[in-house]
Each structure stands twice: as C-alpha cells, then as structure tokens.
Motif scaffolding. Structure first.
Motif, PDB file in Angstrom:
ATOM      1  N   TRP A  64      34.924  37.289  45.546  1.00 50.48           N
ATOM      2  CA  TRP A  64      35.138  38.508  44.764  1.00 50.48           C
ATOM      3  C   TRP A  64      33.936  38.691  43.849  1.00 50.48           C
ATOM      4  O   TRP A  64      33.560  37.789  43.095  1.00 50.48           O
ATOM      5  N   GLU A  65      33.307  39.879  43.903  1.00 51.49           N
ATOM      6  CA  GLU A  65      32.031  40.084  43.226  1.00 51.49           C
ATOM      7  C   GLU A  65      32.109  39.961  41.708  1.00 51.49           C
ATOM      8  O   GLU A  65      31.225  39.403  41.075  1.00 51.49           O
ATOM      9  N   THR A  66      33.133  40.489  41.098  1.00 50.19           N
ATOM     10  CA  THR A  66      33.173  40.559  39.634  1.00 50.19           C
ATOM     11  C   THR A  66      33.724  39.311  38.973  1.00 50.19           C
ATOM     12  O   THR A  66      33.834  39.266  37.755  1.00 50.19           O
TER      13      THR A  66
END
Length: 152
Positions: A64-66
């Motif tokens: 997950w990027e964030t």
C-alpha cells in the motif's frame, strides 16, 4: 453477498477441479487496504499443508503506497489459510496422492472478510486441454444452429 476481488481462470484450464473449499485468509492491515484498492494477483497462487496448517503461496498483494515504511508487508509472503482441522487433514491426505494440488481459484469478500476458494485439482495434459477446447467449440456451434433455427 460476496464481491469477487480476483479470480484465477487459468487454474480451471490447467487442472481438473474435483472439489472446492472456502478458507479465510490471515492478513495484516496494509494487506487489507491493498486488497480494497484491487492490487492483488492470484494467477500463480496455490495452497500447501505444512506442519498441520494450510498456507497460501504465490499470492501477490502489492504494498500500500501511503503506508509508513515500517508497517509495509512483503508482497509474496506465505499467508496462513483458516480452515477447520478436519478439512486440513482431508486436504493433506488428498495432496499425498501423486499429481494432486491445491490451486487458488478466486478471492472474494464475504461478510466483510476476505475469503479464498481453493480447489483440489489434478493437472491436465496437453491433449486433455485440446479435448476441452474442442468440446467448447462444438457446443458453441450447436447453440448457434439452435438460435438460427429458432429465428426462422
């Protein structure tokens, strides 16, 4: 009410699926968020019984990027499948037979939880795949003929 997340169409082509099982999936928080974003691939996923537990291998859940870097998960780590002990013993006995395997068929939501459908399959040979293709073509042509007859 179940919403499909991902499916493995290649598994039904490559294996004769004799039986299917539903299993829960043990996930970390960032994995759930990635699944909700649709960043999952189960095309190479399969299950294996090890030390009395069932594990899912080859399932690719992208990070997950964030998320903060220290909370990230590994994308292709083995994940434990949650099934009853009787089912694990039955699957262990079935996979002891030569040629039997447990491919992952699909991943979906059920009551807010991620579920995985695994199948008991035996690998098809190339001639079996060609025979299945031939049967599908014949069925399609028969349906076309019926539709053409009903139009007249």
């Amino acid at each position: 009410m179940s919403a499909e997340i991902s499916s493995n169409r290649k598994a039904r082509r490559d294996f004769n699926i004799s039986d299917t099982y539903e299993a829960g999936l043990e996930l970390k928080g960032t994995e759930v968020k990635s699944i909700r974003a649709g960043k999952v691939n189960i095309s190479d996923a399969f299950a294996r019984v090890e030390k009395g537990q069932l594990f899912l291998y080859g399932c690719d859940i992208q990070p997950w990027e964030t998320a903060a870097t220290w909370f990230q998960h590994e994308s292709r780590r083995p994940r434990r499948l949650l099934v009853h002990k009787k089912e694990i013993l039955k699957l262990d006995a079935v996979t002891a037979i030569k040629g039997a395997s447990l491919p992952c068929l699909k991943m979906y939501w059920k009551n807010g939880k991620v579920k995985v459908e695994i199948g008991v399959g035996k690998g098809k040979t190339h001639s079996d795949q060609r025979q299945d293709l031939k049967e599908r073509v014949e069925l399609r042509e028969a349906q076309r003929e019926v539709a053409r007859f009903n139009r007249q």
